[in-house]
Design a protein around this motif. Sequence first.
Motif, PDB file in Angstrom:
ATOM      1  N   SER A   8      45.693  73.271  69.872  1.00  0.00           N
ATOM      2  CA  SER A   8      44.641  72.368  70.310  1.00  0.00           C
ATOM      3  C   SER A   8      45.244  71.023  70.675  1.00  0.00           C
ATOM      4  O   SER A   8      46.212  70.573  70.054  1.00  0.00           O
ATOM      5  N   SER A   9      44.684  70.400  71.700  1.00  0.00           N
ATOM      6  CA  SER A   9      45.137  69.071  72.101  1.00  0.00           C
ATOM      7  C   SER A   9      44.287  68.038  71.372  1.00  0.00           C
ATOM      8  O   SER A   9      43.067  68.053  71.459  1.00  0.00           O
ATOM      9  N   GLU A  10      44.917  67.162  70.615  1.00  0.00           N
ATOM     10  CA  GLU A  10      44.189  66.226  69.760  1.00  0.00           C
ATOM     11  C   GLU A  10      43.882  64.926  70.499  1.00  0.00           C
ATOM     12  O   GLU A  10      44.771  64.290  71.076  1.00  0.00           O
ATOM     13  N   LEU A  11      42.621  64.525  70.436  1.00  0.00           N
ATOM     14  CA  LEU A  11      42.177  63.308  71.111  1.00  0.00           C
ATOM     15  C   LEU A  11      42.894  62.072  70.582  1.00  0.00           C
ATOM     16  O   LEU A  11      43.238  61.173  71.342  1.00  0.00           O
ATOM     17  N   GLN A  12      43.168  62.040  69.281  1.00  0.00           N
ATOM     18  CA  GLN A  12      43.792  60.851  68.688  1.00  0.00           C
ATOM     19  C   GLN A  12      45.137  60.521  69.318  1.00  0.00           C
ATOM     20  O   GLN A  12      45.541  59.354  69.388  1.00  0.00           O
ATOM     21  N   ASN A  13      45.849  61.541  69.792  1.00  0.00           N
ATOM     22  CA  ASN A  13      47.187  61.315  70.358  1.00  0.00           C
ATOM     23  C   ASN A  13      47.148  60.475  71.627  1.00  0.00           C
ATOM     24  O   ASN A  13      48.130  59.825  71.982  1.00  0.00           O
ATOM     25  N   THR A  14      46.024  60.489  72.327  1.00  0.00           N
ATOM     26  CA  THR A  14      45.934  59.756  73.589  1.00  0.00           C
ATOM     27  C   THR A  14      45.799  58.250  73.378  1.00  0.00           C
ATOM     28  O   THR A  14      45.920  57.482  74.335  1.00  0.00           O
ATOM     29  N   LYS A  15      45.576  57.820  72.157  1.00  0.00           N
ATOM     30  CA  LYS A  15      45.489  56.379  71.888  1.00  0.00           C
ATOM     31  C   LYS A  15      46.807  55.662  72.149  1.00  0.00           C
ATOM     32  O   LYS A  15      46.830  54.443  72.368  1.00  0.00           O
ATOM     33  N   SER A  16      47.896  56.416  72.129  1.00  0.00           N
ATOM     34  CA  SER A  16      49.213  55.804  72.333  1.00  0.00           C
ATOM     35  C   SER A  16      49.570  55.670  73.809  1.00  0.00           C
ATOM     36  O   SER A  16      50.601  55.103  74.148  1.00  0.00           O
ATOM     37  N   TRP A  17      48.724  56.195  74.692  1.00  0.00           N
ATOM     38  CA  TRP A  17      48.988  56.065  76.121  1.00  0.00           C
ATOM     39  C   TRP A  17      48.846  54.608  76.538  1.00  0.00           C
ATOM     40  O   TRP A  17      48.155  53.822  75.885  1.00  0.00           O
ATOM     41  N   GLY A  18      49.447  54.241  77.645  1.00  0.00           N
ATOM     42  CA  GLY A  18      49.530  52.839  78.051  1.00  0.00           C
ATOM     43  C   GLY A  18      48.195  52.144  78.237  1.00  0.00           C
ATOM     44  O   GLY A  18      47.285  52.686  78.846  1.00  0.00           O
ATOM     45  N   ASN A  19      48.094  50.934  77.686  1.00  0.00           N
ATOM     46  CA  ASN A  19      46.917  50.062  77.843  1.00  0.00           C
ATOM     47  C   ASN A  19      45.616  50.703  77.381  1.00  0.00           C
ATOM     48  O   ASN A  19      44.542  50.409  77.928  1.00  0.00           O
ATOM     49  N   ALA A  20      45.678  51.575  76.394  1.00  0.00           N
ATOM     50  CA  ALA A  20      44.478  52.271  75.938  1.00  0.00           C
ATOM     51  C   ALA A  20      43.519  51.322  75.224  1.00  0.00           C
ATOM     52  O   ALA A  20      43.929  50.510  74.394  1.00  0.00           O
ATOM     53  N   ASP A  32      47.064  53.630  82.443  1.00  0.00           N
ATOM     54  CA  ASP A  32      48.493  53.831  82.701  1.00  0.00           C
ATOM     55  C   ASP A  32      48.949  55.080  81.958  1.00  0.00           C
ATOM     56  O   ASP A  32      49.119  55.058  80.743  1.00  0.00           O
ATOM     57  N   ILE A  33      49.134  56.185  82.696  1.00  0.00           N
ATOM     58  CA  ILE A  33      49.566  57.415  82.041  1.00  0.00           C
ATOM     59  C   ILE A  33      51.054  57.688  82.261  1.00  0.00           C
ATOM     60  O   ILE A  33      51.542  58.776  81.967  1.00  0.00           O
ATOM     61  N   CYS A  96      41.998  57.288  83.307  1.00  0.00           N
ATOM     62  CA  CYS A  96      41.542  58.393  82.452  1.00  0.00           C
ATOM     63  C   CYS A  96      40.494  57.933  81.450  1.00  0.00           C
ATOM     64  O   CYS A  96      40.639  56.875  80.829  1.00  0.00           O
ATOM     65  N   ILE A  97      39.465  58.746  81.302  1.00  0.00           N
ATOM     66  CA  ILE A  97      38.443  58.525  80.284  1.00  0.00           C
ATOM     67  C   ILE A  97      38.389  59.785  79.431  1.00  0.00           C
ATOM     68  O   ILE A  97      38.142  60.882  79.946  1.00  0.00           O
ATOM     69  N   ILE A  98      38.645  59.645  78.142  1.00  0.00           N
ATOM     70  CA  ILE A  98      38.684  60.773  77.220  1.00  0.00           C
ATOM     71  C   ILE A  98      37.535  60.600  76.230  1.00  0.00           C
ATOM     72  O   ILE A  98      37.406  59.549  75.590  1.00  0.00           O
ATOM     73  N   ILE A  99      36.685  61.623  76.119  1.00  0.00           N
ATOM     74  CA  ILE A  99      35.441  61.505  75.369  1.00  0.00           C
ATOM     75  C   ILE A  99      35.348  62.618  74.334  1.00  0.00           C
ATOM     76  O   ILE A  99      35.535  63.796  74.667  1.00  0.00           O
TER      77      ILE A  99
END
Length: 294
Positions: A8-20, A32-33, A96-99
């Motif tokens: 599974s891809s965890e939503l929390q991991n995307t918080k480290s992407w640029g300028n989140a 910024d991905i 990107c918008i992750i919901i």
Amino acid sequence: MHHNNIKSSELQNTKSWGNAKYIEDDIIIVDDISTALIPKDPRRMNFLILALCTEGEATYTLDTQEMRIQKNDVLLILDRHVVSNFTASKDLKALCIIISVKFFFESIRNVGDVSSLLLLSRNFPVIKLAQEETETFQSYFYLLKTKAADKQNKFRRKLVSTLILAMFYDLSNVVQRMLNTDSMRQTRAEIIFTKFIKLLEGNFKQERRVGWYAEQLCITPKYLSETIKNVSRRTPNEWIDNYVTIEMRIQLRNSTKSIKEIAEEMNFANQSFLGKYFKEHVGISPSEYRKNNS
């Protein structure tokens, strides 16, 4: 693809992407991905992702379908779908918008919103936007990012929720334009899925039997179940339960109807049956849910 080995891809991991910018683990907005570590191995989404490519291009596999995005393309991926083989050009830029699924359910106002999004993602997983539509999406993105970052705003969560819903309506309008200008080829399975969702939207309050929906579509319950599972990664029963619980959440959150009145409207034998059904699918009682969301 061996589905038993899919992570599974965890939503929390995307918080480290640029300028989140984000609100808890519910919505994350990234412009910024380039620093994002997107795995190439198959990952099952446990969230929704909406993205606009502003430069470069990328390819990926959505379930078993090869997809390609380029400048001014918007992509939509719902939860439970599998993404793999992601490859991007060096100049790729995207908004990107992750919901989270939970936040999406908070944002919708009626079950028709769910139907529109389902059919959008099924029929048009990648959409080419006109320049004016691209500018509209970018405006939503930067306004959402500003509001999500404003921790002093008492109504931050509700503002972002309302903007998300408005953005989905605008995307649905783009799909209507495409339906009016393009001759869309659908497989038999996709046609059955579309008919099932439209039928479900109009009848879920009265009918919760898979057999009834199969009868209306002139196919067997077994064939309906296999087809819906293959197309959507959910069974017909899961879709029925989903629509029923969404409607109950909306009624409990936005209306003053008593739980007994909601039970009668939703064709439950009595309030007790509704309470058991709701707790089984949501995890808390209807009264607790109403109290927590008042």
